[in-house]
Design an enzyme around this catalytic site. Sequence first.
Site, mmCIF file in Angstrom:
data_model
loop_
_atom_site.group_PDB
_atom_site.id
_atom_site.type_symbol
_atom_site.label_atom_id
_atom_site.label_comp_id
_atom_site.label_asym_id
_atom_site.label_seq_id
_atom_site.Cartn_x
_atom_site.Cartn_y
_atom_site.Cartn_z
ATOM 1 N N GLU A 136 -6.891 8.382 6.927
ATOM 2 C CA GLU A 136 -7.100 8.998 8.243
ATOM 3 C C GLU A 136 -7.547 10.456 8.160
ATOM 4 O OE1 GLU A 136 -3.482 8.340 10.455
ATOM 5 O OE2 GLU A 136 -3.739 6.179 10.474
ATOM 6 N N TYR A 191 -3.870 1.116 15.954
ATOM 7 C CA TYR A 191 -2.641 1.124 16.748
ATOM 8 C C TYR A 191 -2.876 0.883 18.227
ATOM 9 C CZ TYR A 191 -0.298 2.822 12.587
ATOM 10 O OH TYR A 191 0.215 2.909 11.319
ATOM 11 N N ARG A 216 0.853 -1.186 0.000
ATOM 12 C CA ARG A 216 0.000 0.000 0.000
ATOM 13 C C ARG A 216 0.892 1.241 0.000
ATOM 14 N NH1 ARG A 216 -2.608 2.897 4.941
ATOM 15 N NH2 ARG A 216 -3.628 4.569 3.792
ATOM 16 N N HIS A 243 -2.710 11.094 1.250
ATOM 17 C CA HIS A 243 -2.118 10.841 2.572
ATOM 18 C C HIS A 243 -1.482 12.166 3.017
ATOM 19 C CE1 HIS A 243 -0.595 7.418 5.278
ATOM 20 N NE2 HIS A 243 -0.173 8.532 5.859
ATOM 21 N N ASN A 285 -7.080 1.414 10.121
ATOM 22 C CA ASN A 285 -5.760 1.665 10.696
ATOM 23 C C ASN A 285 -5.917 1.540 12.202
ATOM 24 O OD1 ASN A 285 -5.215 2.293 8.062
ATOM 25 N ND2 ASN A 285 -4.544 4.392 8.444
ATOM 26 N N GLU A 291 -3.311 -0.372 8.133
ATOM 27 C CA GLU A 291 -2.117 -0.024 8.924
ATOM 28 C C GLU A 291 -2.207 -0.676 10.295
ATOM 29 O OE1 GLU A 291 -1.062 4.132 9.456
ATOM 30 O OE2 GLU A 291 -1.577 4.572 7.369
HETATM 31 O O1 IFM Z 1 3.067 7.276 10.140
HETATM 32 C C1 IFM Z 1 1.697 7.320 10.379
HETATM 33 C C2 IFM Z 1 0.918 7.242 9.083
HETATM 34 O O2 IFM Z 1 1.287 8.259 8.200
HETATM 35 C C3 IFM Z 1 -0.558 7.365 9.336
HETATM 36 N N1 IFM Z 1 -0.977 6.436 10.347
HETATM 37 C C4 IFM Z 1 -0.229 6.354 11.566
HETATM 38 C C5 IFM Z 1 1.239 6.182 11.261
HETATM 39 C C6 IFM Z 1 2.050 6.094 12.561
HETATM 40 O O3 IFM Z 1 1.890 7.249 13.300
#
Ligand code: IFM
Length: 474
Positions: free
Chosen positions: A187, A316, A98, A142, A314, A381
């Site tokens: 995002e 985290y 990606r 992005h 995405n 992500e």
């Molecule tokens: O690096 C970023 C990415 O550009 C967008 N999502 C989160 C990642 C980590 O912070």
Amino acid sequence: MGISGRPQDHRSFPASLAGGSNLVGGFPPGFLWGAATSAYQVEGAVREDGRAPSIWDRFVARPGAIFQGQTGEVAADHYHRMEEDVALMAHLNLRAYRFSIAWPRVLPQGTGPVNERGLAFYERLVDALLARGIEPLVTLYHWDLPVALEERGGWLVRDTAQAFAEYAEMVARRLGDRVRWWLTHNEPWCSSYLGYALGIHAPGMHDKQLAINASHHILLSHGLAVQRLRAVLPREAQIGIALDFYPVYAADERPETQVAVQQADVFRNRWFLDPIFRASYPESLFTVLGVTSPPIQTDDLALIASPLDFLGVNYYSRMLVRAPRSAAAASAAEHASYEVIERIPGAAYTDMGWEIFPEGLEVILTRLHREYGVKALVVTENGAAFEDHWHGGESVHDWQRIHYLQQHIEALSRVLAQQVPLKGYMVWSLLDNFEWAFGYSKRFGLVYVDYSTQRRIIKDSGRWYASFIASQRR
Ligand code: IFM
């Protein structure tokens, strides 16, 4: 080729992490195991071949905006090392990659004539990927808006939504015969809130009302682009958007905290999810943000909710919140309605200070399927920054990242067991890269980049992931 490390050899891993093959099974054939990057974070070459500046080129020049005044001018030099990097992806057994297209590289003024030299880079990248059997996933935005458009009002004006739709159509006409997977935005919460309310991302503004207005135009641009993409792409094209999610948990059992959880969820997850999948903004969004409604015109919400083929997720970390326990705590909190618990005793954190919470990935994916009826999901992500050290040899020992990936991939297998239509998983990131306001101080890559030489060194996590993917081939 400058690639170090042997992906097939995982004998040096701690016993519990070695051998991806016995980790988890049950992934469907054709599952897209991949990695992700974005243009400004890896490409460099910001003034080459006719590329014009984006809002990030401008923002990084602001004193104090970025760690040690660093910029994406060179980044991981991917623009010049693209062939080597695609070879690296093949070496890692990736089945998908990606990446994002830099709008100001292909349309320097944001609209108008195509910069053929810029577009040729992405054509070569797509061809190189396909030649290696790697499926390209293209993200159209992005965060790198052409400065020419920012000067005409950027995301604060409706015209930018129209310009984005035209840009999307142009790229689709040129790459649509080879690219099947398309994402409009990455995002948009970050583009809106970090860019317009907190001022820690480009364009660096500090006003929540501007954030909500910008978000509406970004959402509109998504809807308009989906329509254009649908009109020009072949029927089998998969069109979606990548949203970032933080499942919200209650830190205590007070009824006020339940309300706080709902409000944090509206702010962090439903702000974009509801308009896209339910054609409406969550009722309390504007109150939670303390703003008035953005300039919504007739048909905007219907356009924003144009049907999608998949949703990019995405993920985290999670959010742990409680209702403020005093008036003083409420006024100190970013949102008067909830406080975020930043450090949880006993929890593990990445180098970004984000709690490692794999269960949240399972929770969000199943919720999206059940509550929002999303047709298909791709984790676009997931990954972690840790303090990696390279000592000049052939390897970088990053067992924490292996452990992180292993735990999150295990969560995926639980999700699939619940019949959630999950199609792929992209590790953030393929390479160490420019982590926005943190500059190069945070390393997310499966591959270490020695920025002084641009040498790539495959980390143990890269070797582990390669071995895991190989174990899934059927
Ligand atoms: O690096 C970023 C990415 O550009 C967008 N999502 C989160 C990642 C980590 O912070």
